[in-house]
Design a protein around this motif. Structure first.
Motif, mmCIF file in Angstrom:
data_model
loop_
_atom_site.group_PDB
_atom_site.id
_atom_site.type_symbol
_atom_site.label_atom_id
_atom_site.label_comp_id
_atom_site.label_asym_id
_atom_site.label_seq_id
_atom_site.Cartn_x
_atom_site.Cartn_y
_atom_site.Cartn_z
ATOM 1 N N PHE A 174 -4.544 -10.886 -0.525
ATOM 2 C CA PHE A 174 -4.498 -9.627 -1.272
ATOM 3 C C PHE A 174 -4.625 -8.439 -0.316
ATOM 4 N N VAL A 175 -5.567 -8.540 0.629
ATOM 5 C CA VAL A 175 -5.746 -7.456 1.603
ATOM 6 C C VAL A 175 -4.465 -7.281 2.425
ATOM 7 N N ALA A 176 -3.873 -8.397 2.866
ATOM 8 C CA ALA A 176 -2.651 -8.316 3.672
ATOM 9 C C ALA A 176 -1.514 -7.678 2.877
ATOM 10 N N THR A 177 -1.520 -7.881 1.554
ATOM 11 C CA THR A 177 -0.466 -7.300 0.723
ATOM 12 C C THR A 177 -0.709 -5.814 0.467
ATOM 13 N N GLN A 178 -1.973 -5.443 0.265
ATOM 14 C CA GLN A 178 -2.279 -4.079 -0.171
ATOM 15 C C GLN A 178 -2.533 -3.085 0.961
ATOM 16 N N TRP A 179 -2.933 -3.564 2.115
ATOM 17 C CA TRP A 179 -3.315 -2.649 3.199
ATOM 18 C C TRP A 179 -2.062 -2.271 3.986
ATOM 19 N N VAL A 180 -1.155 -1.586 3.294
ATOM 20 C CA VAL A 180 0.184 -1.353 3.831
ATOM 21 C C VAL A 180 0.212 -0.640 5.187
ATOM 22 N N PRO A 181 -0.587 0.414 5.396
ATOM 23 C CA PRO A 181 -0.484 1.121 6.693
ATOM 24 C C PRO A 181 -0.674 0.180 7.885
ATOM 25 N N VAL A 182 -1.506 -0.834 7.738
ATOM 26 C CA VAL A 182 -1.782 -1.724 8.872
ATOM 27 C C VAL A 182 -0.908 -2.975 8.847
ATOM 28 N N THR A 183 -0.757 -3.563 7.655
ATOM 29 C CA THR A 183 -0.084 -4.865 7.585
ATOM 30 C C THR A 183 1.367 -4.763 7.140
ATOM 31 N N ASN A 184 1.784 -3.572 6.738
ATOM 32 C CA ASN A 184 3.139 -3.351 6.236
ATOM 33 C C ASN A 184 3.394 -4.101 4.923
ATOM 34 N N GLY A 185 2.326 -4.453 4.227
ATOM 35 C CA GLY A 185 2.431 -5.014 2.878
ATOM 36 C C GLY A 185 3.322 -6.229 2.773
ATOM 37 N N THR A 186 4.005 -6.348 1.617
ATOM 38 C CA THR A 186 4.820 -7.542 1.373
ATOM 39 C C THR A 186 6.010 -7.630 2.313
ATOM 40 N N ALA A 187 6.403 -6.494 2.909
ATOM 41 C CA ALA A 187 7.573 -6.514 3.798
ATOM 42 C C ALA A 187 7.281 -7.290 5.080
ATOM 43 N N GLY A 188 6.014 -7.409 5.444
ATOM 44 C CA GLY A 188 5.657 -8.186 6.630
ATOM 45 C C GLY A 188 5.946 -7.453 7.933
#
Lengths: 293, 620
Positions: free
Chosen positions: B138-152
């Motif tokens: 969930f964190v990897a999906t939502q923390w877009v600035p750092v993880t780039n969200g679902t786009a990977g």
């Protein structure tokens, strides 16, 4: 204020169906200390069976409930005898693995039969709602909640007023003691599992009428159901009802006021926090064994 | 040495030679695999190495320590994400620089997860690990600035030329990580640290009572279990050249790792590696030839059910058991055979029980403990004089065992003080109390069943230091001392027997030897004479007397009145959670309150019905 009340109404209606679905999970845990991770997958399976009945014969999902319950009772009994039974007696975490394995198999089977896409049941009352003053009650959810209450009351009577119920409760308190006074614990356990899956089946059938169904969503379902029974206290039926209401309302509030991504995380957060801070939940008593070990 | 014995030694040497030879050849094949296999086989090999590293790590907490976790895949993903995030901002630096960073990040997060084992075990812990995995996703999906969200995140190209080196750098680094991981696992198993982890697996409460600081042990174990898989995650990410939340945190990765250690054998050194090398090719086959997706779910779900039901021990332990059965066919085991308990004469029973001084080694004041509505201990106050053999007697359910649990720290009191040798100890953890000189046995013996008798006796720790973790599990001087204690209780002939295979009475003797290793000031025995035969009871009494002569103070819970009255002075009588009488055996025998408490309920049923609540809930 009206918006808040409306959100609460929807939360309670959802909570009633959740309570019905969670009742089987907490019952199974209470009697045999098995956490049935496949519970979510069984719910989705019941929804798909309802979907097939509806799409093939046009059978109304709510009318399908008795039939689905019977079928799910049979499936539960077979799965218990074929797999779950053999893991009893080994370490509890092993039973978790077995039921997790069953969940994966069910997910695979559903993917093969119905495909990995969403299916929805559309009835003529799907979009209808009853209006009372400024509030509206979606008709499907209202009916589903009513049925949930009926089935829960029936379950309550079964557990408290029948010989089988006494046997189930005896087996849950003291297995060898129950054995000694002539309760066939093996048969009782199989019946309990099957009853738990049958009541879940009723919930699953209504689920299909309320929202789209996808095989992979069983993770969300098991998370939600686990959060409910962990919150209410593992093994407690009243606890499951209270927990279901809390989760139903919290999810609605989170969707309305925080954002639609959050309800996914809410159950996991609740599980995490409750198991650490108050492992016995709301209604679960802390036993002497828990303190020692 | 007889011929048969010489032959068996020779046999053993030969089979060890064969085993090591086979292992060496297999290792060589793995190292040089890119020379042999085609691209698809090479891909399978790299995945097998990664999952073997994950399984070998998980084995430390699941196999050794007994905590089953479904979040091991999360640490693989975390390692990959750390490398992706760092590599994206600094693309010119070699991927292998990020490896230690990724490993340490995974280890720290694993320790955070390990903290929850302070409160939850068994099934609830498994559920927490599933929740942890989904929360990380969930964190990897939502923390877009750092993880780039679902786009990977797409990885930068490695700093070496792919055309020249191929997959060799990835392959060799993974082989190195796996070797390191196995080496660490091997080292852990033969240190004090490893023995402590196994003690925690066998019986965590008991481990605490013999001085093992379980939380620190578990935290280190969790950190260690994720270190190498986090590092492997870096390689995994660069190898796939892309990370996204769905692929990286798929629960199937965790399932494969858990399956690997169950298939190969939990707690064995190479079992998890073997399991991974079997399962990853199966996975590849299901993916490439059976259509993947749903079939993969069927395969792994089915395997999970089948393995737990049919082969719960795993391949290596099952094979070992079969070999052992073949080897020992026709020989007679030691247990059950008659051996003299000990030839050493026991000190004679004393004519008169000497009165002891007024200094209290242990003073309990106003102790209280409730279970729900039941008040098991209700204002309990008594002392144990230094150098005495003090008895704590009372009817069933009077709270004796609960008092024991409160003193030894297995339960925390609701109120009251416990003072040992001038120091308040009621706030200390069980191991803290063991370190300060309390050793206790249990009513139903609680030895570490899967360990040998000798391992059981060397397991207790008299203090905690970080450097002690790395010491050998059974060092020379310790083993000597342990054997001395085993000889003292007359159990030296059983030193290599599995503790769980001993009879109840023998287990009581071993449990006594075990706590003697703590060199306790106060020895607390819960029903030392319960459920054992008269000869052994006499022997137990003799041992207690002998130790007492050497200066040990005892606190006994016992129902065998002749045993208590011939051995103990003073006696404290507990009823309804309170001390109702104390004094010498002679005084106690005459005390009307005591007679009342023992004859109690039946006797008074006619005139005071309903007041017999004290008889509820026999203490365990």
């Amino acid at each position: 204020m009206i918006a808040l009340t409306q959100t609460l109404i929807l939360g309670v209606l959802a909570g009633a169906v959740y309570a019905l679905m969670a009742s089987g999970l907490t019952l199974i845990f209470g009697v045999m200390r098995v956490i049935n991770i496949a519970h979510g997958a069984f719910a989705v399976l019941a929804a798909f069976l309802t979907y097939s009945l509806w799409s093939a014969f046009g059978l109304d999902p709510l009318l399908a409930i008795p039939f689905i319950m019977v079928v799910m009772f049979g499936i539960g009994w077979v799965v218990y005898q074929g797999a779950v039974r053999h893991s009893r007696g080994s370490h509890v975490s092993m039973t978790v693995l077995v039921t997790f394995g069953i969940a994966l198999v069910l997910e695979g089977v559903m993917g093969i039969i119905w495909g990995n896409r969403s299916a929805s049941i559309r009835t003529d009352y799907t979009d209808a709602s009853v209006e009372v003053g400024p509030f509206f009650f979606p008709q499907v959810q209202l009916l589903a909640a009513a049925i949930a209450v009926v089935v829960l009351i029936a379950l309550y009577f079964l557990l408290n007023k029948t010989w089988l119920g006494r046997a189930i409760r005896a087996a849950s308190v003291n297995e060898s003691g129950a054995l000694l006074v002539g309760v066939s614990v093996a048969a009782v356990a199989a019946l309990t599992f099957a009853i738990g899956i049958a009541t879940l089946g009723a919930g699953g059938a209504m689920l299909g009428a309320i929202q789209p169904i996808v095989p992979g969503t069983h993770y969300q379902w098991i998370a939600r159901l686990l959060a409910i029974i962990v919150l209410g206290g593992l093994g407690s039926l009243p606890g499951a009802v209270i927990g279901a209401m809390i989760i139903g309302v919290t999810e609605m509030l989170a969707t309305t006021y925080v954002g639609s991504a959050w309800p996914v995380a809410v159950p996991f957060l609740i599980i995490f926090i409750v198991l650490i801070v108050r492992p016995q939940g709301i209604m679960g008593a802390r036993l002497r064994e828990d303190l020692v070990s | 040495m007889s011929d048969a014995a010489a032959k068996s030694v020779q046999d053993e040497r030969r089979s060890r030679l064969i085993r090591n030879g086979v292992l060496a050849v297999l290792a060589l094949i793995v190292v040089l695999f890119p020379l042999i296999g085609d691209a698809s086989m090479e891909n399978t090999m790299i995945l097998a190495l990664i999952f073997a590293i994950g399984a070998s790590g998980l084995n430390i907490i699941t196999g050794y320590t007994g905590y089953l976790s479904l979040s091991q895949g999360a640490f693989l993903g975390i390692g990959a994400y750390v490398a992706a995030i760092l590599g994206r901002s600094m693309p010119d630096i070699s991927p292998f620089v990020w490896m230690p960073v990724a490993g340490l990040t995974a280890a720290l997060l694993a320790m955070l997860l390990g903290l929850v084992t302070y409160r939850s075990r068994g099934a609830s812990f498994v559920i927490i690990t599933i929740a942890f995995l989904f929360l990380v996703q969930f964190v990897a999906t939502q923390w877009v600035p750092v993880t780039n969200g679902t786009a990977g995140i797409t990885f930068p190209l490695p700093t070496w030329s792919n055309a020249v080196w191929g997959n060799w750098p990835f392959h060799l680094v993974l082989v190195g990580l796996l070797a390191l991981s196995i080496l660490v696992s091997w080292w852990v198993r033969r240190t004090k640290f490893g023995t402590g982890l196994i003690a925690i697996r066998e019986d965590e409460g008991k481990a605490g009572s013999v001085g093992i600081n379980a939380p620190i042990y578990k935290l280190l174990a969790f950190g260690l279990s994720a270190l190498f898989v986090g590092m492997a995650g870096t390689v995994y990410g660069y190898y796939l050249s892309f990370v996204d939340p769905i692929g990286m945190f798929s629960i199937l990765n965790s399932v494969v790792i858990v399956l690997a250690i169950i298939l190969g054998g939990r707690g064995t050194l190479l079992g998890p590696v073997l399991g991974a090398f079997i399962l990853v090719p199966v996975d590849a086959f299901a993916n490439n030839y059976l259509g993947g997706g749903n079939i993969r779910l069927l395969v792994f779900g089915g395997l999970l059910v089948l393995l737990v039901v049919l082969l719960p021990k795993g391949i290596i332990p099952t094979v070992q058991l079969l070999l052992e059965k073949r080897r020992t066919k026709g020989t007679v085991g030691l247990t059950g055979s008659i051996t003299a308990l000990a030839d050493r004469p026991l000190p004679p029973p004393r004519e008169k029980l000497a009165p002891v001084g007024d200094t209290m080694l242990l003073q309990v004041t106003g102790l209280e403990k409730s279970f729900g509505a039941l008040k098991a201990v209700d204002g309990c106050t008594f002392g144990v004089p230094e150098g005495s053999i003090t008895a704590l007697i009372g009817p069933n359910g009077s709270g004796k065992t609960t008092v024991f649990n409160l003193i030894s720290g297995l339960m925390t009191p609701d109120a009251g003080e416990i003072v040992l040798d001038g120091e308040r100890i009621e706030g200390l953890a069980p191991w803290g109390r063991a370190h300060r000189g309390i050793g206790r046995t249990f009513q139903m013996t609680r030895l570490f069943r899967e360990m040998t008798v000798l391992e059981n006796v060397v397991a207790p720790l008299r203090d905690f230091q970080f450097r002690q973790l790395g010491l050998g599990a059974v060092s020379g001087s310790e083993a000597e001392k342990a054997e001395e204690f085993l000889e003292f209780v007359g159990m030296q002939a059983y030193r290599d027997a599995r503790a769980g295979s001993l009879s109840y009475g023998q287990q009581k003797l071993v449990e006594l030897a075990q706590i003697l290793v703590l060199d306790p000031k106060l020895i607390m025995l819960d029903e030392p004479a319960g459920g054992i035969n008269p000869t052994l009871i006499e022997r137990m009494g003799g041992l207690i007397r002998e130790l007492n002569d050497q200066g040990k103070t005892f606190l006994l819970v016992e129902h065998n009145m002749p045993f208590v009255l011939g051995l103990c002075n003073p006696v404290r009588v507990l009823a309804r959670g309170q001390v109702i009488a104390e004094g010498s055996p002679a005084e106690i025998q005459k005390d009307p309150l005591v007679l009342d408490a023992y004859l109690g309920d039946d006797y008074m049923l006619e005139n005071r019905s309903g007041d017999g609540a004290a008889a509820k809930g026999e203490g365990r």
